[in-house]
Design a protein around this motif. Sequence first.
Motif, PDB file in Angstrom:
ATOM      1  N   LYS A 133       0.834  -1.207   0.000  1.00 14.12           N
ATOM      2  CA  LYS A 133       0.000   0.000   0.000  1.00 14.12           C
ATOM      3  C   LYS A 133       0.868   1.256   0.000  1.00 14.12           C
ATOM      4  O   LYS A 133       0.544   2.259  -0.651  1.00 14.12           O
ATOM      5  N   HIS A 137       0.870   4.334  -2.841  1.00 15.40           N
ATOM      6  CA  HIS A 137       0.414   5.675  -2.467  1.00 15.40           C
ATOM      7  C   HIS A 137       1.539   6.632  -2.080  1.00 15.40           C
ATOM      8  O   HIS A 137       1.273   7.771  -1.709  1.00 15.40           O
ATOM      9  N   ARG A 138       2.805   6.221  -2.176  1.00 15.04           N
ATOM     10  CA  ARG A 138       3.900   7.087  -1.737  1.00 15.04           C
ATOM     11  C   ARG A 138       4.005   8.317  -2.625  1.00 15.04           C
ATOM     12  O   ARG A 138       3.686   8.297  -3.816  1.00 15.04           O
ATOM     13  N   SER A 139       4.450   9.397  -2.007  1.00 12.13           N
ATOM     14  CA  SER A 139       4.715  10.633  -2.731  1.00 12.13           C
ATOM     15  C   SER A 139       6.218  10.882  -2.739  1.00 12.13           C
ATOM     16  O   SER A 139       6.980  10.192  -2.048  1.00 12.13           O
ATOM     17  N   CYS A 177       0.484   4.134   4.323  1.00  6.36           N
ATOM     18  CA  CYS A 177      -0.592   3.189   3.994  1.00  6.36           C
ATOM     19  C   CYS A 177      -1.953   3.786   4.344  1.00  6.36           C
ATOM     20  O   CYS A 177      -2.179   4.208   5.480  1.00  6.36           O
ATOM     21  N   PRO A 178      -2.895   3.807   3.402  1.00  8.78           N
ATOM     22  CA  PRO A 178      -4.202   4.421   3.660  1.00  8.78           C
ATOM     23  C   PRO A 178      -5.214   3.482   4.324  1.00  8.78           C
ATOM     24  O   PRO A 178      -6.329   3.927   4.646  1.00  8.78           O
TER      25      PRO A 178
END
Length: 243
Positions: A133, A137-139, A177-178
């Motif tokens: 995850k 979703h990493r920026s 992680c969302p």
Amino acid sequence: MAQITDDVQNSAEALLPRSGSRSRPLSRGEHLAESIRDAIRERELGAGDFFGTLETIREETGLARTTVSEAVKLLRDRGVLVVRPGRGGGLFVAKTTPIVRLRHTLMRVEGDPASAADAIELRESLEELIAVKAAIHRSAADCRQLEGILAEMRAAQTWDDFMQCNWKLHAAIAAICPNSMARPVYESTLGFLSGAHAEQDGEVDASYWGTRLQVHEDLVAAIASGDLEAVRAAVADHASSRS
């Protein structure tokens, strides 16, 4: 069996609860486990060496069978002793491996020592989900933060500092992680484990330290790349090099 050290022989006095920073006093079994570990070091026993039997420990310490059994179970769980049944059996010093080293790292954790093993098991069950995850979703800012923590790990001067950076890195990965159910559960295990003092039976050898650093570098690189297969492989390597 050779005589256990004097502090174990005088256990009726030596195993009384000690004052300290723990949230609860140690049980007699926990004190005996620590005394046995001290005896192994003092007698310079190595992997595969015979230590004794449940009965000889009980006879030499004068402690109840349940107390001796508790101590031996703790030492088996921590990878210090192995039990061999049958003729010529008894308690033998376990081989020191990376798995054993991590267990020793967590031996001084606050609260129930068995809870450390439970926390590790729960953490491992969520490790891949959290890392995958995070990779999705990493920026760019997230990746910079992870690289910054890796730099702290490289600069760590003591094993305790290194392990605290380790927990910090995994907490930062989890924060990406969302999944609102998995993340707090995973973070709770990190909070428990980060309370451990990274005490070792002697120095941590450079090769093991280097291996632990490399698997974390590989994990961060995989997350930053967004390659989910690489992430899964990195998680597997991370687990196999640890426990």
